[in-house]
Design a protein around this motif. Structure first.
Motif, mmCIF file in Angstrom:
data_model
loop_
_atom_site.group_PDB
_atom_site.id
_atom_site.type_symbol
_atom_site.label_atom_id
_atom_site.label_comp_id
_atom_site.label_asym_id
_atom_site.label_seq_id
_atom_site.Cartn_x
_atom_site.Cartn_y
_atom_site.Cartn_z
ATOM 1 N N GLY A 241 14.158 60.988 32.736
ATOM 2 C CA GLY A 241 13.703 61.651 31.731
ATOM 3 C C GLY A 241 14.298 60.861 30.877
ATOM 4 N N VAL A 242 15.620 61.058 30.790
ATOM 5 C CA VAL A 242 16.113 60.475 30.187
ATOM 6 C C VAL A 242 16.825 58.639 29.645
ATOM 7 C CG1 VAL A 242 19.121 60.690 28.523
ATOM 8 C CG2 VAL A 242 17.551 62.353 29.362
ATOM 9 N N ALA A 243 17.243 58.100 30.712
ATOM 10 C CA ALA A 243 17.508 57.050 31.280
ATOM 11 C C ALA A 243 16.313 55.772 31.125
ATOM 12 C CB ALA A 243 17.896 56.844 32.657
ATOM 13 N N ARG A 244 15.333 56.259 31.821
ATOM 14 C CA ARG A 244 14.024 55.581 31.827
ATOM 15 C C ARG A 244 12.867 56.053 31.132
ATOM 16 N NH1 ARG A 244 9.990 53.648 30.959
ATOM 17 N NH2 ARG A 244 7.908 53.878 31.876
ATOM 18 N N PHE A 245 12.833 57.312 30.774
ATOM 19 C CA PHE A 245 11.322 57.966 30.392
ATOM 20 C C PHE A 245 11.283 57.884 28.217
ATOM 21 C CE2 PHE A 245 9.482 59.073 34.336
ATOM 22 C CZ PHE A 245 8.497 58.143 34.554
ATOM 23 N N ALA A 246 12.455 58.343 28.447
ATOM 24 C CA ALA A 246 12.665 58.369 27.038
ATOM 25 C C ALA A 246 12.934 57.474 26.559
ATOM 26 C CB ALA A 246 14.436 58.836 26.044
ATOM 27 N N TYR A 247 12.513 56.494 26.598
ATOM 28 C CA TYR A 247 12.701 54.790 26.238
ATOM 29 C C TYR A 247 10.663 54.742 25.935
ATOM 30 C CZ TYR A 247 11.240 49.867 26.324
ATOM 31 O OH TYR A 247 10.544 48.274 25.533
ATOM 32 N N THR A 248 9.364 55.089 26.641
ATOM 33 C CA THR A 248 8.661 54.927 25.315
ATOM 34 C C THR A 248 8.042 56.188 24.588
ATOM 35 O OG1 THR A 248 7.701 55.794 28.251
ATOM 36 C CG2 THR A 248 6.392 56.196 26.529
ATOM 37 N N PRO A 249 8.697 57.161 24.288
ATOM 38 C CA PRO A 249 8.078 57.803 22.289
ATOM 39 C C PRO A 249 8.916 57.206 21.842
ATOM 40 C CG PRO A 249 9.560 59.162 24.505
ATOM 41 C CD PRO A 249 9.198 58.171 25.037
ATOM 42 N N MET A 250 10.111 56.534 22.361
ATOM 43 C CA MET A 250 11.349 55.578 21.257
ATOM 44 C C MET A 250 10.734 53.777 21.073
ATOM 45 S SD MET A 250 14.254 57.299 20.454
ATOM 46 C CE MET A 250 15.445 55.417 19.408
ATOM 47 N N ILE A 251 9.356 53.797 21.435
ATOM 48 C CA ILE A 251 9.496 52.656 21.650
ATOM 49 C C ILE A 251 8.115 52.350 19.827
ATOM 50 C CG2 ILE A 251 6.868 50.688 21.827
ATOM 51 C CD1 ILE A 251 7.416 51.197 25.058
ATOM 52 N N GLY B 212 8.582 65.335 35.755
ATOM 53 C CA GLY B 212 8.430 66.020 34.975
ATOM 54 C C GLY B 212 8.336 66.482 33.558
ATOM 55 N N LEU B 213 9.866 66.942 34.122
ATOM 56 C CA LEU B 213 10.752 67.965 33.373
ATOM 57 C C LEU B 213 11.614 66.467 32.310
ATOM 58 C CD1 LEU B 213 11.987 71.238 35.673
ATOM 59 C CD2 LEU B 213 11.049 70.735 32.875
ATOM 60 N N GLY B 214 11.498 66.044 32.989
ATOM 61 C CA GLY B 214 12.469 64.911 32.401
ATOM 62 C C GLY B 214 11.765 63.966 31.007
ATOM 63 N N ILE B 215 10.454 63.839 31.441
ATOM 64 C CA ILE B 215 9.417 63.553 30.362
ATOM 65 C C ILE B 215 9.708 64.279 28.874
ATOM 66 C CG2 ILE B 215 7.021 62.770 29.952
ATOM 67 C CD1 ILE B 215 6.315 62.335 32.535
ATOM 68 N N VAL B 216 9.302 66.278 29.833
ATOM 69 C CA VAL B 216 9.356 66.531 28.566
ATOM 70 C C VAL B 216 10.754 66.685 27.852
ATOM 71 C CG1 VAL B 216 9.602 69.025 28.191
ATOM 72 C CG2 VAL B 216 7.575 68.364 29.838
ATOM 73 N N VAL B 217 11.956 66.552 28.575
ATOM 74 C CA VAL B 217 12.463 66.977 27.780
ATOM 75 C C VAL B 217 12.974 65.635 26.896
ATOM 76 C CG1 VAL B 217 15.826 66.617 28.507
ATOM 77 C CG2 VAL B 217 14.268 68.158 29.463
ATOM 78 N N GLY B 218 12.973 64.039 27.575
ATOM 79 C CA GLY B 218 12.599 63.561 26.805
ATOM 80 C C GLY B 218 12.610 63.462 25.060
ATOM 81 N N VAL B 219 11.269 63.639 25.395
ATOM 82 C CA VAL B 219 10.497 63.534 24.245
ATOM 83 C C VAL B 219 11.016 64.912 23.278
ATOM 84 C CG1 VAL B 219 8.334 65.313 24.819
ATOM 85 C CG2 VAL B 219 7.754 63.013 23.149
ATOM 86 N N LEU B 220 10.822 65.673 23.383
ATOM 87 C CA LEU B 220 11.770 66.810 22.709
ATOM 88 C C LEU B 220 13.017 66.255 21.755
ATOM 89 C CD1 LEU B 220 11.015 70.044 24.414
ATOM 90 C CD2 LEU B 220 9.627 69.382 22.354
ATOM 91 N N VAL B 221 13.821 65.472 22.464
ATOM 92 C CA VAL B 221 14.699 65.645 22.145
ATOM 93 C C VAL B 221 15.122 64.286 21.088
ATOM 94 C CG1 VAL B 221 17.139 63.983 22.461
ATOM 95 C CG2 VAL B 221 16.432 65.479 24.009
ATOM 96 N N VAL B 222 13.924 63.023 21.417
ATOM 97 C CA VAL B 222 13.276 62.434 20.710
ATOM 98 C C VAL B 222 13.130 63.019 19.040
ATOM 99 C CG1 VAL B 222 11.672 60.231 20.552
ATOM 100 C CG2 VAL B 222 13.324 60.291 22.086
ATOM 101 N N ALA B 223 12.068 63.371 19.259
ATOM 102 C CA ALA B 223 11.022 64.042 18.185
ATOM 103 C C ALA B 223 12.041 65.359 17.511
ATOM 104 C CB ALA B 223 10.055 64.894 18.338
ATOM 105 N N GLY B 224 12.786 65.372 18.436
ATOM 106 C CA GLY B 224 13.618 66.694 17.255
ATOM 107 C C GLY B 224 14.350 65.682 16.433
ATOM 108 N N ALA B 225 15.610 65.000 17.364
ATOM 109 C CA ALA B 225 17.106 64.083 17.018
ATOM 110 C C ALA B 225 16.045 63.215 14.986
ATOM 111 C CB ALA B 225 17.322 62.945 17.021
ATOM 112 N N GLY B 226 14.529 62.527 15.734
ATOM 113 C CA GLY B 226 13.725 61.831 14.932
ATOM 114 C C GLY B 226 14.272 62.538 13.035
#
Length: 407
Positions: A30-40, A151-165
């Motif tokens: 979720g963090v090391a891999r999938f967070a890159y997707t919403p960060m693009i 799946g939880l990793g994807i959810v956590v990653g996108v929530l952190v990206v959106a919240g920190a943004g």
């Protein structure tokens, strides 16, 4: 961190072991891999990164993952696996921090490659070690809970990206992800018992049925390569594809969040469906649903199409992987890890080529529609392979499904 190696004398709860595995998957996937997707899209708007570079970085990530898979396939000693697994947990945090340290494509490429290694450690080594422990302690029916961590990793990653943004720039978002990763590291590290020096897990269903012929395995290989292409385009570019639709701008993160939500229960639900229909028939259903999800953004730019596409992708991509993994455990109980390494090699090559080619084509054409249609065609080819496999092996073994992780 030697003090973290200490394990309590009492036997840990299987729920604590499952929780550690879920945290490990959230961290490494979720963090090391999938967070890159919403960060693009964030990196594109704030650093000027183009689609081609986005695709190349994703390709480097998958090359790192594939390198890790090849290393894992050669390991036999549980203690060595345990040490490399824990090194992968640390690497997941470090590589996330690296993304915040500058705008160098070389720095980002190194980060993504090493993050791929950490993903292999979390998914292959971590799953193998944890599933080994759970099976030894008769908790096989709960293994789907472990894979829900993806799946939880994807959810956590996108929530952190959106919240920190809401408060910080792209660098602050990567730092927030690093902080979350450091927190996840603690339960992931402490919750998994250090393996003993006992004998490897003995397959329980040896001799239940003869192994399929070589043509059956080659067809599975082909179908799984097609699934690799079907997976990687959406996993890398879902947010970007959504943002490119005029009516859906600003909703990319929400679509990626929906992918994660749909993926959380998928391993458990697909396993139950497979008990009724059999693995090959269930895989055919999963392929068919994923094809529909891939084509939807091409034929319609509506919100409904985007929601259905994201939900279908989230529900099917992890289902396909878990079903293939389980089927290999049933069909090849004497050596599932070797067969999975072979299948993952083809899947990994597709993951490397897919985002690079799609990114280059999108930069030239300005759209991902062509790439999506090609991928849909490949998934149809994979579906045909599965249908032929059904005719070659109409009577699968009736033994109890066991998630044979790469132990």
């Amino acid at each position: 961190m030697k003090h973290l190696d200490h394990q309590p004398d009492h036997q840990p709860s299987h729920w604590s072991v499952l929780a550690s595995g879920v945290c490990a998957l959230i961290l490494t996937m979720g963090v090391a891999r999938f967070a890159y997707t919403p960060m693009i899209p964030v990196l594109q708007s704030e650093t000027g990164m183009g689609e081609a570079l986005a695709g190349w970085l994703a390709g480097w990530n998958y090359l790192g993952y594939l390198s890790g898979v090849l290393i894992v396939s050669r390991l036999r000693d549980l203690r060595i696996k345990d040490r490399l697994y824990r090194a992968g947990l640390l690497l997941a945090v470090i590589t996330t921090l690296m993304m915040a340290m500058g705008e160098s494509p070389i720095l980002w490429g190194v980060s993504r490659y090493l993050a791929g290694l950490s993903s292999a450690a979390g998914l292959m080594l971590g799953s193998g070690l944890i599933l080994n422990w759970l099976i030894r302690h008769d908790h096989r029916s709960e293994l789907g809970v472990h894979f829900s961590g993806i799946g939880l990793g994807i959810v956590v990653g996108v929530l952190v990206v959106a919240g920190a943004g809401l408060f910080w720039s792209w660098q602050g978002q990567w730092l927030a992800l690093t902080l979350v990763g450091a927190v996840l590291l603690i339960p992931a590290w402490l919750g998994l018992p250090t393996p003993d020096r006992g004998q490897p897990l003995t397959p329980r269903h040896l001799g239940a049925s003869p192994e399929p012929g070589a043509s059956w395995l080659w067809l599975l290989q082909g179908a799984y390569v097609c699934a690799g292409f079907g997976y990687v385009i959406n996993a890398t570019f879902t947010v970007l594809i959504t943002e490119q639709q005029p009516l859906l701008q600003g909703l990319g993160d929400w679509m990626w969040l929906l992918v994660g939500v749909a993926a959380i229960p998928a391993p458990i639900l697909w396993d139950r469906i497979a008990r009724r229909l059999g693995y090959l028939r269930t895989l055919q259903v999963a392929y068919g649903l994923q094809i529909i999800g891939i084509v939807l953004p091409v034929v319609s730019g509506s919100l409904v199409a985007a929601i259905l596409s994201a939900a279908l992708f989230g529900f099917t991509f992890i289902g396909i992987v878990s079903l293939v993994l389980t089927m290999v455990g049933v069909r090849y109980p004497a050596h599932p890890a070797q067969i999975m390494a072979r299948l993952t090699l083809g899947y990994g090559i597709a993951q490397i080529l897919g985002p690079v080619l799609a990114g280059e084509v999108a930069e030239i054409s300005g759209t991902f529609n062509g790439s999506l249609l090609v991928v849909a065609g490949l998934m149809v080819l994979g579906l045909i392979c599965l249908q032929i496999m059904t005719r070659l092996a109409p009577n699968p073994p009736q033994s109890t499904p066991t998630h044979q992780g790469p132990t």
